[in-house]
Design a protein around this motif. Sequence first.
Motif, PDB file in Angstrom:
ATOM      1  N   LEU A 123       0.813  -1.204   0.000  1.00  0.00           N
ATOM      2  CA  LEU A 123       0.000   0.000   0.000  1.00  0.00           C
ATOM      3  C   LEU A 123       0.856   1.269   0.000  1.00  0.00           C
ATOM      4  CD1 LEU A 123      -3.229   0.549   2.020  1.00  0.00           C
ATOM      5  CD2 LEU A 123      -1.455   2.294   2.082  1.00  0.00           C
ATOM      6  N   ASP A 124       2.009   1.236   0.630  1.00  0.00           N
ATOM      7  CA  ASP A 124       2.832   2.435   0.765  1.00  0.00           C
ATOM      8  C   ASP A 124       3.629   2.760  -0.492  1.00  0.00           C
ATOM      9  OD1 ASP A 124       2.028   2.993   3.419  1.00  0.00           O
ATOM     10  OD2 ASP A 124       3.400   1.448   4.158  1.00  0.00           O
ATOM     11  N   ASP A 125       4.272   1.749  -1.096  1.00  0.00           N
ATOM     12  CA  ASP A 125       5.146   2.052  -2.238  1.00  0.00           C
ATOM     13  C   ASP A 125       4.702   1.403  -3.549  1.00  0.00           C
ATOM     14  OD1 ASP A 125       5.825  -0.623  -1.930  1.00  0.00           O
ATOM     15  OD2 ASP A 125       7.789  -0.221  -1.074  1.00  0.00           O
ATOM     16  N   ARG A 126       3.542   0.738  -3.534  1.00  0.00           N
ATOM     17  CA  ARG A 126       2.960   0.095  -4.724  1.00  0.00           C
ATOM     18  C   ARG A 126       3.851  -1.022  -5.300  1.00  0.00           C
ATOM     19  NH1 ARG A 126      -1.658   3.037  -6.225  1.00  0.00           N
ATOM     20  NH2 ARG A 126      -2.129   4.336  -4.425  1.00  0.00           N
ATOM     21  N   ARG A 127       4.770  -1.526  -4.509  1.00  0.00           N
ATOM     22  CA  ARG A 127       5.631  -2.624  -4.951  1.00  0.00           C
ATOM     23  C   ARG A 127       4.831  -3.923  -5.010  1.00  0.00           C
ATOM     24  NH1 ARG A 127       8.055  -6.000  -1.457  1.00  0.00           N
ATOM     25  NH2 ARG A 127       7.574  -4.500   0.212  1.00  0.00           N
ATOM     26  N   ALA A 204      -6.196  -6.419 -11.659  1.00  0.00           N
ATOM     27  CA  ALA A 204      -6.694  -5.498 -10.625  1.00  0.00           C
ATOM     28  C   ALA A 204      -5.703  -5.457  -9.459  1.00  0.00           C
ATOM     29  CB  ALA A 204      -8.065  -5.945 -10.136  1.00  0.00           C
ATOM     30  N   ILE A 205      -5.530  -4.290  -8.856  1.00  0.00           N
ATOM     31  CA  ILE A 205      -4.541  -4.115  -7.798  1.00  0.00           C
ATOM     32  C   ILE A 205      -5.210  -4.059  -6.426  1.00  0.00           C
ATOM     33  CG2 ILE A 205      -2.691  -2.663  -6.895  1.00  0.00           C
ATOM     34  CD1 ILE A 205      -1.980  -3.916  -9.540  1.00  0.00           C
ATOM     35  N   TYR A 206      -4.776  -4.948  -5.540  1.00  0.00           N
ATOM     36  CA  TYR A 206      -5.199  -4.952  -4.140  1.00  0.00           C
ATOM     37  C   TYR A 206      -4.032  -4.388  -3.328  1.00  0.00           C
ATOM     38  CZ  TYR A 206      -6.991  -6.758   0.344  1.00  0.00           C
ATOM     39  OH  TYR A 206      -7.465  -6.875   1.635  1.00  0.00           O
ATOM     40  N   LEU A 207      -4.271  -3.318  -2.592  1.00  0.00           N
ATOM     41  CA  LEU A 207      -3.212  -2.636  -1.846  1.00  0.00           C
ATOM     42  C   LEU A 207      -3.187  -3.139  -0.403  1.00  0.00           C
ATOM     43  CD1 LEU A 207      -3.780   0.922  -3.317  1.00  0.00           C
ATOM     44  CD2 LEU A 207      -1.933  -0.670  -3.881  1.00  0.00           C
ATOM     45  N   TYR A 208      -2.137  -3.870  -0.087  1.00  0.00           N
ATOM     46  CA  TYR A 208      -2.006  -4.539   1.216  1.00  0.00           C
ATOM     47  C   TYR A 208      -1.138  -3.712   2.158  1.00  0.00           C
ATOM     48  CZ  TYR A 208      -0.297  -7.922   4.641  1.00  0.00           C
ATOM     49  OH  TYR A 208       0.056  -8.555   5.809  1.00  0.00           O
ATOM     50  N   ARG A 209      -1.639  -3.530   3.382  1.00  0.00           N
ATOM     51  CA  ARG A 209      -0.889  -2.794   4.398  1.00  0.00           C
ATOM     52  C   ARG A 209      -0.262  -3.781   5.382  1.00  0.00           C
ATOM     53  NH1 ARG A 209      -1.954   2.439   6.044  1.00  0.00           N
ATOM     54  NH2 ARG A 209      -4.081   2.254   5.226  1.00  0.00           N
ATOM     55  N   ALA A 210       1.051  -3.733   5.510  1.00  0.00           N
ATOM     56  CA  ALA A 210       1.734  -4.557   6.508  1.00  0.00           C
ATOM     57  C   ALA A 210       1.581  -3.860   7.855  1.00  0.00           C
ATOM     58  CB  ALA A 210       3.204  -4.724   6.144  1.00  0.00           C
ATOM     59  N   ASN A 211       0.506  -4.172   8.544  1.00  0.00           N
ATOM     60  CA  ASN A 211       0.151  -3.487   9.777  1.00  0.00           C
ATOM     61  C   ASN A 211       0.796  -4.180  10.977  1.00  0.00           C
ATOM     62  OD1 ASN A 211      -1.035  -2.211  11.927  1.00  0.00           O
ATOM     63  ND2 ASN A 211      -3.144  -2.765  11.405  1.00  0.00           N
ATOM     64  N   PRO A 212       1.776  -3.528  11.628  1.00  0.00           N
ATOM     65  CA  PRO A 212       2.453  -4.185  12.762  1.00  0.00           C
ATOM     66  C   PRO A 212       1.538  -4.410  13.957  1.00  0.00           C
ATOM     67  CG  PRO A 212       3.108  -1.875  12.605  1.00  0.00           C
ATOM     68  CD  PRO A 212       2.298  -2.175  11.383  1.00  0.00           C
TER      69      PRO A 212
END
Length: 338
Positions: A123-127, A204-212
């Motif tokens: 989600l942060d850098d679209r990698r 389609a792009i799913y934006l995943y957040r690595a939430n600590p």
Amino acid sequence: MIRVSWVMPAYNAGEYIAEAIESIIQQTEQDWELIVVNDGSTDRTAAIVGGYADRDPRIRLYEMASPSGSAYLPRREAIMRAQGVWIAPLDADDRVEPDYLARLLERQRLTGAEIIYPVMADLDDRRILLDTPSQLFTTVAPGREWVKYTLDEWRIGAGGGLISRDLYLRTYAAYSDSPSYSCGDELLTRRLLWEARLMTISDAIYLYRANPESITRKVSGRLFDYLINHRVLIDFTRQRYDTESEEYLRAQRQALLGIYDAMRLLNRNRFEKAERQRAVGLIDEIRAVLDPDLLRPSVSRKYMMLLSWPTPLAALALRLGDTAREKWHALRGARQKK
């Protein structure tokens, strides 16, 4: 009839959930409903969702009767309440691009697939997060042919996507258990694939957040829940494929490496006595069903040697080896700086 039901389990997601909901509202495809199931949040999660529900009748909020401590059960509750033909899972701390749903629906129209998975990106850098083989993006095949891409390492983005509600209901009916541990969704993914007539991938792009702060990342005994999946998947692949299959080998290798990950967790963190005993018990259950002859050609000799030792001794040897390796890397780095 509603075309798509977004389903969202939520636990203490007040910091992010508005962003997730806004990404749904901003979709170019507007024939949807959103069902949020609050799993005993103690922050403003319910109030935030309630505000959206007051303004948009397509959004509904439900509460679990008691906190489940997992995403599986509140997600299942949302699916059972859904009215859509298609289910679009979205975690409360993730987000999707505005054309996400339209792209998934178009891919479904072209292929007739029951599961359409997206590309998962940070989600942060679209990698792009997974190294999915390029040929898979044009592949349409029975779901059981895709299971191998979820074993040993994830090579398809099985978060989010578009999944037939009828497939969910068939799969729930085929398996009597309702996993309440934190990794139950990962087991469900393999079961859905096995039951799916056709599966494919969309761009389609799913934006995943690595939430600590995610419940699956906090240091507790629940961190070892993935071992339950590894144990079940050995039986799953043996029963549905066979012991000569790539799927079974991958399940065995995943389980073997998983027990060493668990030993490292035990070595690096403080756990209650009961949590440590449970972890060791899960490790020993897996060790009892591993096939050393099958694993030996594809696994390092170090891991195979440790497999022959009792779990406490193997964990100690692993800690000593990891410590020695870390010191060597630190010394090497210091020399290179000079």
